[in-house]
Design a protein around this motif. Structure first.
Motif, PDB file in Angstrom:
ATOM      1  N   VAL A  37      50.123 -26.277 -39.950  1.00 19.66           N
ATOM      2  CA  VAL A  37      50.076 -24.828 -39.728  1.00 19.66           C
ATOM      3  C   VAL A  37      51.173 -24.295 -38.736  1.00 19.66           C
ATOM      4  O   VAL A  37      52.031 -23.429 -38.999  1.00 19.66           O
ATOM      5  CB  VAL A  37      48.589 -24.224 -39.392  1.00 19.66           C
ATOM      6  CG1 VAL A  37      48.485 -24.513 -38.122  1.00 19.66           C
ATOM      7  CG2 VAL A  37      48.699 -22.743 -39.823  1.00 19.66           C
ATOM      8  N   GLN A  38      51.381 -25.122 -37.868  1.00 23.68           N
ATOM      9  CA  GLN A  38      52.464 -24.917 -36.764  1.00 23.68           C
ATOM     10  C   GLN A  38      53.753 -24.963 -37.547  1.00 23.68           C
ATOM     11  O   GLN A  38      54.430 -24.128 -37.351  1.00 23.68           O
ATOM     12  CB  GLN A  38      52.449 -25.736 -35.806  1.00 23.68           C
ATOM     13  CG  GLN A  38      51.259 -25.449 -34.516  1.00 23.68           C
ATOM     14  CD  GLN A  38      51.242 -26.510 -33.387  1.00 23.68           C
ATOM     15  OE1 GLN A  38      51.660 -27.643 -33.704  1.00 23.68           O
ATOM     16  NE2 GLN A  38      50.699 -25.792 -32.204  1.00 23.68           N
ATOM     17  N   MET A  39      54.114 -26.007 -38.337  1.00 24.62           N
ATOM     18  CA  MET A  39      55.337 -26.217 -38.949  1.00 24.62           C
ATOM     19  C   MET A  39      55.420 -25.014 -40.224  1.00 24.62           C
ATOM     20  O   MET A  39      56.605 -24.627 -40.497  1.00 24.62           O
ATOM     21  CB  MET A  39      55.291 -27.561 -39.597  1.00 24.62           C
ATOM     22  CG  MET A  39      55.380 -28.623 -38.836  1.00 24.62           C
ATOM     23  SD  MET A  39      55.557 -30.279 -39.568  1.00 24.62           S
ATOM     24  CE  MET A  39      57.266 -30.122 -39.997  1.00 24.62           C
ATOM     25  N   ILE A  40      54.190 -24.590 -40.730  1.00 27.58           N
ATOM     26  CA  ILE A  40      54.229 -23.411 -41.891  1.00 27.58           C
ATOM     27  C   ILE A  40      54.691 -22.020 -41.132  1.00 27.58           C
ATOM     28  O   ILE A  40      55.758 -21.500 -41.687  1.00 27.58           O
ATOM     29  CB  ILE A  40      52.846 -23.292 -42.474  1.00 27.58           C
ATOM     30  CG1 ILE A  40      52.493 -24.689 -43.477  1.00 27.58           C
ATOM     31  CG2 ILE A  40      52.755 -22.043 -43.204  1.00 27.58           C
ATOM     32  CD1 ILE A  40      51.214 -24.689 -43.850  1.00 27.58           C
ATOM     33  N   ARG A  41      54.173 -22.005 -39.931  1.00 26.27           N
ATOM     34  CA  ARG A  41      54.622 -20.713 -39.206  1.00 26.27           C
ATOM     35  C   ARG A  41      56.101 -20.927 -38.636  1.00 26.27           C
ATOM     36  O   ARG A  41      56.733 -19.889 -38.649  1.00 26.27           O
ATOM     37  CB  ARG A  41      53.606 -20.536 -38.369  1.00 26.27           C
ATOM     38  CG  ARG A  41      51.925 -20.210 -38.672  1.00 26.27           C
ATOM     39  CD  ARG A  41      51.788 -19.078 -39.938  1.00 26.27           C
ATOM     40  NE  ARG A  41      50.674 -18.990 -40.088  1.00 26.27           N
ATOM     41  CZ  ARG A  41      50.030 -18.636 -41.286  1.00 26.27           C
ATOM     42  NH1 ARG A  41      50.961 -18.623 -42.492  1.00 26.27           N
ATOM     43  NH2 ARG A  41      48.662 -18.635 -41.432  1.00 26.27           N
ATOM     44  N   ASN A  42      56.375 -21.989 -37.824  1.00 25.34           N
ATOM     45  CA  ASN A  42      57.519 -21.938 -36.986  1.00 25.34           C
ATOM     46  C   ASN A  42      58.728 -22.297 -37.731  1.00 25.34           C
ATOM     47  O   ASN A  42      59.902 -21.785 -37.623  1.00 25.34           O
ATOM     48  CB  ASN A  42      57.223 -22.881 -35.691  1.00 25.34           C
ATOM     49  CG  ASN A  42      55.988 -22.520 -34.906  1.00 25.34           C
ATOM     50  OD1 ASN A  42      55.849 -21.094 -35.028  1.00 25.34           O
ATOM     51  ND2 ASN A  42      55.526 -23.385 -34.310  1.00 25.34           N
ATOM     52  N   ASP A  43      58.444 -23.457 -38.479  1.00 26.96           N
ATOM     53  CA  ASP A  43      59.674 -24.047 -39.328  1.00 26.96           C
ATOM     54  C   ASP A  43      60.113 -23.219 -40.572  1.00 26.96           C
ATOM     55  O   ASP A  43      61.179 -23.101 -41.119  1.00 26.96           O
ATOM     56  CB  ASP A  43      59.574 -25.573 -39.797  1.00 26.96           C
ATOM     57  CG  ASP A  43      59.478 -26.228 -38.236  1.00 26.96           C
ATOM     58  OD1 ASP A  43      59.730 -25.566 -37.244  1.00 26.96           O
ATOM     59  OD2 ASP A  43      58.982 -27.464 -38.467  1.00 26.96           O
ATOM     60  N   ARG A  44      58.796 -22.793 -41.349  1.00 32.30           N
ATOM     61  CA  ARG A  44      59.230 -22.205 -42.583  1.00 32.30           C
ATOM     62  C   ARG A  44      59.094 -20.725 -42.648  1.00 32.30           C
ATOM     63  O   ARG A  44      59.244 -19.942 -43.532  1.00 32.30           O
ATOM     64  CB  ARG A  44      58.219 -22.813 -43.771  1.00 32.30           C
ATOM     65  CG  ARG A  44      58.714 -24.234 -44.319  1.00 32.30           C
ATOM     66  CD  ARG A  44      57.458 -24.879 -44.782  1.00 32.30           C
ATOM     67  NE  ARG A  44      57.798 -26.375 -45.223  1.00 32.30           N
ATOM     68  CZ  ARG A  44      57.894 -27.456 -44.752  1.00 32.30           C
ATOM     69  NH1 ARG A  44      57.967 -27.260 -43.264  1.00 32.30           N
ATOM     70  NH2 ARG A  44      58.248 -28.472 -45.081  1.00 32.30           N
ATOM     71  N   HIS A  45      58.577 -20.201 -41.467  1.00 30.42           N
ATOM     72  CA  HIS A  45      58.279 -18.798 -41.220  1.00 30.42           C
ATOM     73  C   HIS A  45      57.573 -18.138 -42.326  1.00 30.42           C
ATOM     74  O   HIS A  45      58.094 -17.198 -42.864  1.00 30.42           O
ATOM     75  CB  HIS A  45      59.604 -18.166 -41.015  1.00 30.42           C
ATOM     76  CG  HIS A  45      60.523 -18.691 -39.968  1.00 30.42           C
ATOM     77  ND1 HIS A  45      60.113 -18.741 -38.529  1.00 30.42           N
ATOM     78  CD2 HIS A  45      61.670 -19.345 -39.992  1.00 30.42           C
ATOM     79  CE1 HIS A  45      61.078 -19.238 -37.920  1.00 30.42           C
ATOM     80  NE2 HIS A  45      61.973 -19.818 -38.732  1.00 30.42           N
ATOM     81  N   SER A  46      56.415 -18.943 -42.856  1.00 30.36           N
ATOM     82  CA  SER A  46      55.764 -18.299 -43.735  1.00 30.36           C
ATOM     83  C   SER A  46      54.411 -17.635 -43.410  1.00 30.36           C
ATOM     84  O   SER A  46      53.840 -17.978 -42.533  1.00 30.36           O
ATOM     85  CB  SER A  46      55.103 -19.685 -44.605  1.00 30.36           C
ATOM     86  OG  SER A  46      54.266 -19.159 -45.882  1.00 30.36           O
ATOM     87  N   THR A  47      54.307 -16.721 -44.001  1.00 30.82           N
ATOM     88  CA  THR A  47      52.781 -15.816 -43.584  1.00 30.82           C
ATOM     89  C   THR A  47      52.036 -16.291 -44.506  1.00 30.82           C
ATOM     90  O   THR A  47      50.829 -15.294 -44.594  1.00 30.82           O
ATOM     91  CB  THR A  47      53.272 -14.352 -43.702  1.00 30.82           C
ATOM     92  OG1 THR A  47      53.627 -14.030 -45.071  1.00 30.82           O
ATOM     93  CG2 THR A  47      54.343 -14.136 -42.701  1.00 30.82           C
ATOM     94  N   ILE A  48      51.664 -17.071 -45.431  1.00 32.43           N
ATOM     95  CA  ILE A  48      50.708 -17.494 -46.455  1.00 32.43           C
ATOM     96  C   ILE A  48      49.376 -17.437 -45.614  1.00 32.43           C
ATOM     97  O   ILE A  48      49.269 -18.214 -44.303  1.00 32.43           O
ATOM     98  CB  ILE A  48      50.924 -18.668 -47.172  1.00 32.43           C
ATOM     99  CG1 ILE A  48      50.008 -19.081 -48.182  1.00 32.43           C
ATOM    100  CG2 ILE A  48      51.092 -19.803 -46.281  1.00 32.43           C
ATOM    101  CD1 ILE A  48      50.288 -20.253 -48.935  1.00 32.43           C
ATOM    102  N   PRO A  49      48.335 -16.939 -46.083  1.00 35.31           N
ATOM    103  CA  PRO A  49      47.200 -17.133 -45.201  1.00 35.31           C
ATOM    104  C   PRO A  49      46.442 -18.449 -45.203  1.00 35.31           C
ATOM    105  O   PRO A  49      46.498 -19.313 -46.349  1.00 35.31           O
ATOM    106  CB  PRO A  49      46.102 -16.367 -46.108  1.00 35.31           C
ATOM    107  CG  PRO A  49      46.925 -15.214 -46.968  1.00 35.31           C
ATOM    108  CD  PRO A  49      48.242 -16.082 -47.226  1.00 35.31           C
TER     109      PRO A  49
END
Length: 733
Positions: A545-557
């Protein structure tokens, strides 16, 4: 010429050649050694001549110094005279060491005496020069004594030189002779080697040509054999279809007749038709199987499978037959045996079914037991021992070797009494050998038989799953085609549960096993929501989830799923980047509500009804609480059965991993395995009994670790788990 005789001729030629080669090599080596020895002697003689020349030169040098001092009265001429005399003595000593032999001993004695006299005479002349003056010293020089000593020394040196020269001539002649012989033998050796190589080349060339002819003939034969095998395979396929089709029709209509109202006589006839049809179908299957094996068309197809699931199915299959004959049937598997293996599960099942069927068939009273143990393991390889024991009629020791022969049974009356083709054990033996295994039998008449089967397997990581599709497993079209969910979960029971829930809600979904696969899936496809387990192999939920938020800048729930019960776990998940937190065991309505909130595309649903707890026959409450599973299944007995079978398979494997971690005192592995166990036991209502025990293991600390206490906790957990497994088996039965 016959091939066997040709072989002996070649062997004799080879031995003769080797003997000749050794003789040539021996003579060549002998002459070379003589040549080396002669060279060493020649060097020694040259050294002797050099030492004699040095002695004569040093003697003359000393005489010249003494005479020069007396005549010129200049003492500078005798500087270092003592050193010169010492050198003369050293030269004389060296000559004595390297020249001394029987022929020169007398000359050396005279030389030693004369050299000493000469040295003493020179010293006496010098003493006279210092004490009495030049004229007295000159008179000593002129009295011819010194001259006579010098001439005598020169004569002896000449005699020694002549003697050594003779030795030099003899040594030189020896060297020339040895060199010529060595050259001759070397030439012969080279010629022999060339001749041998030529003969070997001609022989090898002829053999290669012959082999090429044989290969061409073999290729033609193989092509013909392949054509015949294809014809035979087609024939067997046709036979299988043409015979089994009418037999299945006969048996099918027989079953339909049995369901009709019939009188007793008709029922007897129909039952006889069914038994005869089953026996005939069994004989046909055996004949077709043995034909496939012998023609090489039987293939071993390896897949990952659950060994405990195979044994559970075997137990379920044969228990009614055993109960019908009032036999006790037991299936046990040792704790150290791994569950997930990689091999041909179909052939293993065929072997065990055949052996178990025989054991029940030939046992009138008593028991039939199947036991599985591990006899060897290394890296990913393991060898499993299957032991099928019965208390039946037994086999004569003299007949044990022949029972695996086709169309052969221990007694002639066996076929008439028990039926069968006598092909069953032949098929079993050949199937085992196809898998690089081994089978043995021990038996005595009237005492039953023990069949032991050893089979090699490799360890499987996990069973292949078919849940990666976006649709429900019943191929039902999604009710909400615009909703796509990504599920990250490594526990197989939790995967099955989520598949069941999402399929029942007719949602599109994809199941992955770890955080790394989550990132790969998000790169390939759009999803509306991620259900993320926290603790997974390779990459856990926190990292993903850290890579989803920080690397991909995704806001998916992202909704976290975890069995952690520690305080602050929800806050930690939300702080890292999760949108919501749901604890295991998952509550159906709560999960549906979260999906509805974070996708905004689902309609509200009614709450499920509750079910009563199951009780034992004695009235006490059992460990397993099926209410949660009933709530999820909504009457789907196939799903409940699947989850119970998965529980029976998975729980012993996880207990085995926990035992290894406890024995190794690996605290990190104990905590991780205990956490996974919480998920496994939660689906059938064991959290009330097992969560307190598992949380003690999950919260172990290195600075407060007591091995004996942990071992006691594990034993308590194991007893409860074994009771739960037995309850699950009873529910299935």
């Amino acid at each position: 010429m016959q091939p066997k005789r040709m072989k002996y001729y070649l062997l004799g030629l080879f031995i003769t050649g080797m003997i000749l080669f050794i003789v040539l090599q021996f003579n060549s080596a002998k002459n070379i050694r003589k040549l080396i020895t002669g060279n060493e002697q020649l060097l020694q003689e040259l050294n002797v001549k050099n030492e004699l020349q040095k002695l004569q030169t040093n003697m003359a040098k000393t005489d010249s110094k003494v005479r020069g001092t007396v005549i010129s009265q200049d003492t500078m001429h005798i500087t270092g005279i003592e050193a010169d005399i010492a050198i003369i003595k050293a030269d004389l000593k060296e000559i004595n060491k390297i020249v001394k032999n029987d022929s020169t001993e007398k000359l050396l004695t005279q030389l030693n005496y004369l050299v000493d006299e000469k040295n003493n005479f020179n010293l006496l002349v010098l003493d006279t020069f210092y004490s009495k003056g030049k004229w007295s010293a000159e008179r000593m020089i002129n009295n011819q004594r010194g001259k006579r000593l010098g001439e005598a020394i020169t004569g002896i040196l000449h005699q020694l030189d002549t003697t050594r020269q003779t030795e030099v001539n003899r040594t030189t002649h020896l060297i020339d002779t040895s060199g010529q012989k060595a050259q001759s033998w070397g030439t012969v050796l080279v010629f022999f080697a060339c001749l041998t190589s030529l003969l070997a080349f001609l022989y090898i060339t002829s053999r290669i040509h012959r082999q090429e002819q044989l290969i061409e003939a073999l290729d033609e034969s193989q092509q013909q054999e392949k054509k015949l095998a294809a014809v035979k395979e087609q024939f067997l396929a046709n036979m299988s279809h043409e015979i089994r089709t009418p037999m299945n029709a006969v048996l099918g209509f027989t079953h339909l007749l049995q369901a009709q109202p019939l009188n007793d006589k008709s029922k007897e006839y129909v039952s006889a038709i069914e038994n005869a049809g089953q026996n005939l179908l069994e004989i046909i299957n055996d004949i077709l199987d043995i034909s496939k094996i012998e023609s090489g068309m039987m293939r071993i197809e390896a897949t990952a499978f659950s060994l405990r699931s195979v044994l559970h199915s075997l137990n379920t299959m044969f228990r009614p037959k055993a109960e019908e004959k009032q036999l006790h049937l037991s299936v046990t598997i040792a704790d150290e045996v791994p569950d997930i293996l990689y091999g041909d599960v179909m052939r293993l099942t065929q072997v065990l079914v055949n052996l178990t069927s025989n054991a029940i068939k030939f046992t009138a009273a008593g028991e039939v037991s199947i036991r599985v143990t591990k006899i060897w393991s290394e890296d990913n390889a393991v060898r499993i021992l299957f032991t099928v024991r019965d208390t039946g009629i037994g086999i004569e020791p003299a007949k044990l070797e022949s029972i695996f022969d086709r169309f052969n049974q221990a007694e002639a009356s066996t076929t008439r009494k028990f039926g069968g083709t006598g092909l069953g054990l032949t098929i079993v033996k050949q199937l085992i050998e196809l898998q690089n295994g081994f089978i043995s039998v021990e038996s005595k008449p009237g005492e039953g038989a023990i069949f032991k089967v050893e089979l090699p397997y490799t360890l499987g990581d996990f069973l292949p799953e078919n849940g990666d599709d976006y649709y429900a497993e019943n191929d039902q079209l999604p009710l909400h085609p615009d909703v796509r969910l990504l599920v990250a979960e490594d526990n197989k029971m939790n995967q099955n549960l989520l598949r069941h829930l999402l399929s029942s809600w007719q949602l599109q979904y994809k199941v992955v096993n770890n955080g790394k696969e989550v990132l790969q899936a998000l790169d390939k496809q759009h999803y509306d929501l991620v259900l993320m387990d926290i603790q997974m192999p390779e990459m856990d939920g926190y990292t993903a989830v850290q890579m989803i938020r920080n690397d991909r800048h995704s806001t998916i729930p992202v909704i976290a799923m975890t069995a952690h019960a520690m305080a602050g776990e929800r806050e930690k998940c939300l702080q890292i980047g999760m949108n919501e937190y749901i604890s295991k065991p998952i509550v159906e309505d709560e999960l549906y509500r979260m999906i509805q909130v974070y996708t905004g595309k689902l309609t509200p649903r009614e709450l499920p009804a509750t079910h009563a707890h199951h009780l034992h026959e004695n009235g006490t409450q059992q460990l397993i609480n099926m209410q949660y599973l009933h709530d999820l299944s909504k009457g789907d007995s196939a799903f409940e059965k699947n989850m119970l079978e998965q529980f029976i398979t998975q729980l012993p494997e996880e207990l085995s991993l926990l035992k290894k971690a406890v024995v190794a005192e690996d605290i990190a592995a104990i905590r991780a395995t205990a956490h996974n166990l919480k998920t496994t036991v939660s689906f059938i209502g064991l959290e009330a009994h097992l969560y307190p025990i598992l949380e003690q293991l999950e919260q172990l600390q290195e600075n407060n670790y007591h091995p004996h206490l942990v071992a006691e906790i594990f034993m308590t957990l194991k007893q409860l788990c074994l009771q739960a497994i037995q309850e699950a088996i009873n529910i299935l039965l």
